[in-house]
Design an enzyme around this catalytic site. Sequence first.
Site: not given
Ligand SMILES: Cc1ncc(C[n+]2csc(CCOP(=O)(O)OP(=O)(O)O)c2C)c(N)n1
Length: 595
Positions: A372, A497
């Site tokens: 893997r 999300e």
């Molecule tokens: C403080 C907080 N707010 C909201 C969330 C919900 N959440 C989990 S993952 C995510 C998206 C993260 O986006 P990004 O940092 O741009 O990473 P990507 O998924 O685009 O790689 C969100 C909003 C969280 N875990 N923590």
Amino acid sequence: MPGCGIARQWFENQGQGGGPEAPVTVARAVAEWLAARGVERVYGLCGGHVLPIWDEAARLGIRVVDVRHEGAAIHMAHAEAELTDRPGVAVVTAGPGLTNAVTGIANAAASRVPVVVISGRVPRPQAGMGGLQDIAQAAVVAPLCRRVEAVSERAHVLPRLDAVWDATLGSASGGDGPAGPAYIDFPTDLLRETFAGAELDRSWLEARPPERVRPDPAAVEAAAALLRSARRLVVISGRGARRAGPALSRFLDSTGALYLDTAESRGAVDPGHPGAVPAVRGRVMREADTVVTLERRLDFQLAYGSRAVFGAEARFLRIGLAREERADTRRGDAELRADTGLALEALLAAGCVPDRADGRWRDEIVADNAARARRLDAALLGAEPGSDGRLHPYTLIAALNDVITADSVVVADGGDILSFARVALRAPTWLDPGPLGCLGVGTPFAVAAALAGGGRPVFALIGDGSFGFTALEVDTAVRTGARAVFVVANNEGWNIERHDQLANYGGRLVGVELPGCRYDLLARSLGAHGERVESASDLPDALKRAVEHAPALVDVAVTRDAVSPDFAGGLAGVPDRQALSAWDDAERNRLGGSA
Ligand SMILES: Cc1ncc(C[n+]2csc(CCOP(=O)(O)OP(=O)(O)O)c2C)c(N)n1
């Protein structure tokens, strides 16, 4: 005497002015206590309610790392604690200073990391009268802290600081819970008061090193018997295992156990250890007949120890000091309440090598893991750009793997990008948002790692959304000379999300787009080196320049098409009974009926 330079300097300075005879304010005593405990740095943000401590700490040579948001100060103290194995310290002002800090405090609590939070409080004559920044601070943080002290008397200052220090270390200092944050505040008028003569009892300045708890010999014998009868043995390590690395490696060598690390202990064992099989985690959990957990909660990342995910008949040996790490969601068939290193040594001394180990199974698992790992390497090299023409996250990770050195500290933060990083990013020492899923830790963790990590190179891979929470800490990096490399995986959205909305909400996209931000330009405006990368061929040189000119930020255009392991596994969709869809299905099957 504590080993650090500041503490030594402080002890040597006693009797040369500022010594016991000179009048000492409460703020001075707090600062002296910090110095005596070996605290070299405090993280915080100024405010009149705490300035007396701030000023005295700086006068004693403690470095005050001034940040742009109090939440980041706690994250930084948290990272320092993880990297140095000593409590981190944050100083935040009253009212909103403390409420801003709450997310960091919650994160340290969930991650079981020792952080001492010091704050100020409305002067006593104004308490309850509508004074500036007067809120019920102790009540706000009480559910999150191992101990909370609102000090009102000079004579209580040092004993309560000592109690808070011990509480933050949890069971390791004789308490009955895990490590975590502890809180203490002082009204500003008290900070300005002077100790009268014998009132200042300096015996409290000295830390009493905690006794390492030895396992009960009868319990060791029962645990060793369990291990001797194991056929398919695996060790899963948690928080404290980093402290017991050599004993753990010896244990793996002698017993032939397979090894699964978790984010909280990565680095405890050489990733090249023959027993380390991170790529076949699910299979090992399912097929092992004996599971040893080391200071590790059986939390959502370990399926709560479910009999539907681990073998129904598998036997568990739980080793840890705190009950949460020894007896939480699945009862141990044997338990050792002890320091992890001492417990492993005692087991080896008692003879715990399995009599009839299933060597074929072990060989098969090791081979499966290697196959893997090879497939993953190929996936990294062969990853295609998305339909938007932007880089696959694996292409970015492959380029990063080429600049990360064996002594690097690696920080990851985000949704999809964290998930890709967790499986593919080379990470000798690893810090991430932990079980709280606390986005926003990336930049502050990296700043603290660069300041407190003993000169080790620091790389942070951060999603664009997550970067936004604490982006201005790049300014803190510039001002403090924290030579971290921040790499923003910019897919212009909260992508994991967004995938969830596409898959499970009829494709209705609501509040998940972050178009057009140039984080490299933001970093440059703050005085850091900044570059934008849009093609794979530009990445290696851009990363090299970033290392050279750190603090530096590389904004990399990555595709939003790539489906991360966490999204594919169902984590983003928040299933009812387990964190992952497959585990959730297995749990429902096990429970039957209407589950
Ligand atoms: C403080 C907080 N707010 C909201 C969330 C919900 N959440 C989990 S993952 C995510 C998206 C993260 O986006 P990004 O940092 O741009 O990473 P990507 O998924 O685009 O790689 C969100 C909003 C969280 N875990 N923590």
